[in-house]
Design a protein around this motif. Structure first.
Motif, PDB file in Angstrom:
ATOM      1  N   ALA A   1       0.908  -1.181  -0.221  1.00 32.40           N
ATOM      2  CA  ALA A   1       0.255   0.112  -0.031  1.00 32.40           C
ATOM      3  C   ALA A   1       0.768   1.281  -0.101  1.00 32.40           C
ATOM      4  N   ASP A   2       1.977   1.185   0.739  1.00 34.41           N
ATOM      5  CA  ASP A   2       2.983   2.320   0.593  1.00 34.41           C
ATOM      6  C   ASP A   2       3.754   2.592  -0.665  1.00 34.41           C
ATOM      7  N   LEU A   3       4.172   1.458  -1.427  1.00 35.31           N
ATOM      8  CA  LEU A   3       4.669   1.596  -2.659  1.00 35.31           C
ATOM      9  C   LEU A   3       3.502   2.207  -3.733  1.00 35.31           C
ATOM     10  N   SER A   4       2.231   2.035  -3.674  1.00 33.93           N
ATOM     11  CA  SER A   4       1.369   2.375  -4.345  1.00 33.93           C
ATOM     12  C   SER A   4       1.105   3.827  -4.096  1.00 33.93           C
ATOM     13  N   GLY A   5       1.520   4.477  -3.035  1.00 27.79           N
ATOM     14  CA  GLY A   5       1.499   5.845  -2.945  1.00 27.79           C
ATOM     15  C   GLY A   5       2.729   6.561  -3.066  1.00 27.79           C
ATOM     16  N   LEU A   6       3.757   6.077  -3.762  1.00 30.37           N
ATOM     17  CA  LEU A   6       4.968   6.848  -4.149  1.00 30.37           C
ATOM     18  C   LEU A   6       4.553   7.501  -5.552  1.00 30.37           C
ATOM     19  N   SER A   7       4.759   8.870  -5.555  1.00 34.67           N
ATOM     20  CA  SER A   7       4.648   9.784  -6.541  1.00 34.67           C
ATOM     21  C   SER A   7       5.770  10.099  -7.497  1.00 34.67           C
ATOM     22  N   GLN A   8       6.938   9.606  -6.720  1.00 36.45           N
ATOM     23  CA  GLN A   8       8.160   9.989  -7.568  1.00 36.45           C
ATOM     24  C   GLN A   8       8.345   9.145  -8.947  1.00 36.45           C
ATOM     25  N   PRO A   9       9.070   9.570  -9.853  1.00 35.40           N
ATOM     26  CA  PRO A   9       9.558   8.315 -10.996  1.00 35.40           C
ATOM     27  C   PRO A   9      10.486   7.679 -10.450  1.00 35.40           C
ATOM     28  N   ALA A  10      10.439   6.472 -11.044  1.00 35.20           N
ATOM     29  CA  ALA A  10      11.413   5.341 -10.525  1.00 35.20           C
ATOM     30  C   ALA A  10      11.817   4.356 -11.815  1.00 35.20           C
ATOM     31  N   LEU A  11      12.915   4.137 -11.834  1.00 35.21           N
ATOM     32  CA  LEU A  11      13.722   3.319 -12.702  1.00 35.21           C
ATOM     33  C   LEU A  11      13.767   1.984 -11.869  1.00 35.21           C
ATOM     34  N   ILE A  12      13.283   0.864 -12.356  1.00 42.70           N
ATOM     35  CA  ILE A  12      13.362  -0.360 -11.556  1.00 42.70           C
ATOM     36  C   ILE A  12      13.954  -1.405 -12.710  1.00 42.70           C
ATOM     37  N   PHE A  13      15.124  -2.101 -12.207  1.00 41.17           N
ATOM     38  CA  PHE A  13      15.898  -3.135 -13.023  1.00 41.17           C
ATOM     39  C   PHE A  13      15.361  -4.397 -12.325  1.00 41.17           C
ATOM     40  N   GLU A  14      14.960  -5.376 -13.457  1.00 41.00           N
ATOM     41  CA  GLU A  14      14.537  -6.718 -12.983  1.00 41.00           C
ATOM     42  C   GLU A  14      15.489  -7.528 -12.236  1.00 41.00           C
ATOM     43  N   GLY A  15      15.158  -8.054 -11.380  1.00 43.59           N
ATOM     44  CA  GLY A  15      15.691  -9.195 -10.677  1.00 43.59           C
ATOM     45  C   GLY A  15      15.612 -10.508 -11.129  1.00 43.59           C
ATOM     46  N   GLY A  16      16.193 -11.445 -10.538  1.00 42.64           N
ATOM     47  CA  GLY A  16      16.404 -12.858 -11.213  1.00 42.64           C
ATOM     48  C   GLY A  16      17.141 -13.842 -10.177  1.00 42.64           C
ATOM     49  N   ASP A  17      17.339 -13.722  -8.852  1.00 43.20           N
ATOM     50  CA  ASP A  17      17.940 -14.634  -8.127  1.00 43.20           C
ATOM     51  C   ASP A  17      16.846 -14.969  -6.865  1.00 43.20           C
ATOM     52  N   ASP A  18      17.432 -15.820  -6.199  1.00 47.37           N
ATOM     53  CA  ASP A  18      16.637 -16.293  -4.972  1.00 47.37           C
ATOM     54  C   ASP A  18      16.172 -15.357  -4.160  1.00 47.37           C
ATOM     55  N   ILE A  19      17.276 -14.396  -3.832  1.00 49.32           N
ATOM     56  CA  ILE A  19      16.971 -13.305  -2.924  1.00 49.32           C
ATOM     57  C   ILE A  19      16.229 -12.164  -3.302  1.00 49.32           C
ATOM     58  N   HIS A  20      16.466 -11.891  -4.741  1.00 48.22           N
ATOM     59  CA  HIS A  20      15.966 -10.847  -5.473  1.00 48.22           C
ATOM     60  C   HIS A  20      15.157 -11.196  -6.652  1.00 48.22           C
ATOM     61  N   PRO A  21      14.135 -11.826  -6.582  1.00 43.96           N
ATOM     62  CA  PRO A  21      13.422 -12.426  -7.730  1.00 43.96           C
ATOM     63  C   PRO A  21      12.887 -11.630  -8.483  1.00 43.96           C
ATOM     64  N   ALA A  22      12.587 -12.066  -9.792  1.00 38.38           N
ATOM     65  CA  ALA A  22      11.930 -11.146 -10.715  1.00 38.38           C
ATOM     66  C   ALA A  22      10.454 -10.840 -10.419  1.00 38.38           C
ATOM     67  N   GLU A  23       9.842 -11.681  -9.530  1.00 34.53           N
ATOM     68  CA  GLU A  23       8.585 -11.395  -9.339  1.00 34.53           C
ATOM     69  C   GLU A  23       8.283 -10.055  -8.434  1.00 34.53           C
TER      70      GLU A  23
ATOM     71  N   PHE B   1      21.572   7.126 -16.839  1.00 35.08           N
ATOM     72  CA  PHE B   1      21.586   8.256 -17.542  1.00 35.08           C
ATOM     73  C   PHE B   1      20.586   8.643 -18.449  1.00 35.08           C
ATOM     74  N   ASP B   2      20.162   7.810 -19.130  1.00 32.74           N
ATOM     75  CA  ASP B   2      18.913   7.888 -20.271  1.00 32.74           C
ATOM     76  C   ASP B   2      17.529   8.042 -19.325  1.00 32.74           C
ATOM     77  N   PHE B   3      17.374   7.463 -18.230  1.00 31.08           N
ATOM     78  CA  PHE B   3      16.097   7.772 -17.646  1.00 31.08           C
ATOM     79  C   PHE B   3      16.215   9.140 -16.707  1.00 31.08           C
ATOM     80  N   ILE B   4      17.056   9.634 -16.127  1.00 34.62           N
ATOM     81  CA  ILE B   4      17.073  10.933 -15.534  1.00 34.62           C
ATOM     82  C   ILE B   4      17.441  11.934 -16.809  1.00 34.62           C
ATOM     83  N   GLY B   5      17.988  11.813 -17.745  1.00 37.09           N
ATOM     84  CA  GLY B   5      18.081  12.838 -18.806  1.00 37.09           C
ATOM     85  C   GLY B   5      16.516  12.832 -19.393  1.00 37.09           C
ATOM     86  N   GLY B   6      15.831  11.915 -19.551  1.00 37.40           N
ATOM     87  CA  GLY B   6      14.437  12.102 -20.015  1.00 37.40           C
ATOM     88  C   GLY B   6      13.358  12.708 -19.326  1.00 37.40           C
TER      89      GLY B   6
END
Length: 280
Positions: free
Chosen positions: A204-226, A274-279
């Protein structure tokens, strides 16, 4: 490195490099700020980059007190540090623990966050159990076995004393029972909850964040893609990109199957950042 004194008297070390928009870069685990030097140098080509030793990391002071979790204390410290620099709001960046601290800082002190740059979002039953154990249980067991002298001899805290000799006095002054109680309280932050996609952070807190966010996909047991996919779905202004490295390469380095640190992979994040914050 320069020292920052927190509101409750902890000395934290930090470093600034480069010029441009401020990026506050927090490493994962309880690693020192210089663990992310390779990425900091890459980002300093087009930004001002803040790296720092959190409490209980690097050469900063050890501290076992206050209220809330260690992660929340780190978030408040980061917000206060950025405020003291007079350079905010900042892009809050980090992976794993750095991801959690960045999210918590944006939630607790939204005026500090210009946006979020996140990777290795941790969560899920196994990830929460693994991190809670790794951060706390070995030191609880050491204190139960031999008091604070045994805690000081663990490799992690021996390194904290070597980097900052006064940390030895701070540890010796603690009552083992109080230390154990704090570590158990901090461990409870990592209890798995179905309403927390990211360990310790409510959906519910994540849903309330108003800032732009760049997220890179995870893919291991501790940081799953899900986890990263759910973060991108929940956060209104999130952009999800593929991982900047093959997930198996991260795990090989993390487990020691191959040489090198996982942090050596981090400079691969810089072009997309750089591409993200520059755009925007």
């Amino acid at each position: 490195m320069v020292e920052f004194l927190t509101h409750d008297g902890c000395r934290l070390n930090y470093r600034l490099r480069g010029e441009g928009p401020l990026i506050a870069l927090t490493p994962g685990g309880r690693e020192a700020g210089d663990a992310v030097d390779a990425l900091a140098e890459a980002l300093a080509a087009g930004a001002q980059v803040l790296t720092w030793d959190r409490r209980n990391t690097g050469a900063s002071d050890v501290f076992f007190g206050g209220e809330g979790s260690e992660q929340e204390i780190w978030a408040d410290d980061l917000a206060d540090l950025i405020t003291s620099l007079g350079a905010g709001p900042a892009w809050l960046a980090g992976g794993s623990a750095g991801c959690r601290v960045s999210l918590l800082t944006a939630l607790r002190r939204p005026e500090i966050a210009r946006g979020l740059l996140l990777w290795s979002g941790s969560g899920g039953p196994y990830g929460c159990q693994f991190l809670g154990f790794q951060y706390h249980v070995p030191y609880i067991m050491a204190a139960e076995r031999g008091g604070m002298a045994a805690v000081a001899k663990t490799p992690f805290f021996a390194d904290r004393i070597a980097a900052n000799p006064q940390n030895g006095e701070r540890l010796a002054a603690l009552d083992p029972a109080d230390f154990i109680a704090v570590m158990k309280r901090w461990n409870s932050f990592f209890y798995y909850r179905q309403d927390c996609t990211v360990a310790g952070v409510a959906d519910a807190d994540l849903s309330g964040l108003s800032q732009p966010a760049l997220i890179f996909e995870g893919g291991d047991d501790i940081h799953p893609a899900e986890v990263s996919a759910a973060m991108a779905r929940l956060m209104p202004r999130a952009t999800l990109l593929p991982s900047a490295w093959p997930p198996q390469e991260w795990m090989d380095r993390f487990t020691g199957r191959s040489l090198g640190s996982v942090f050596d992979l981090y400079p691969a994040l810089a072009p997309a950042i750089f591409d993200f914050i520059g755009g925007l």
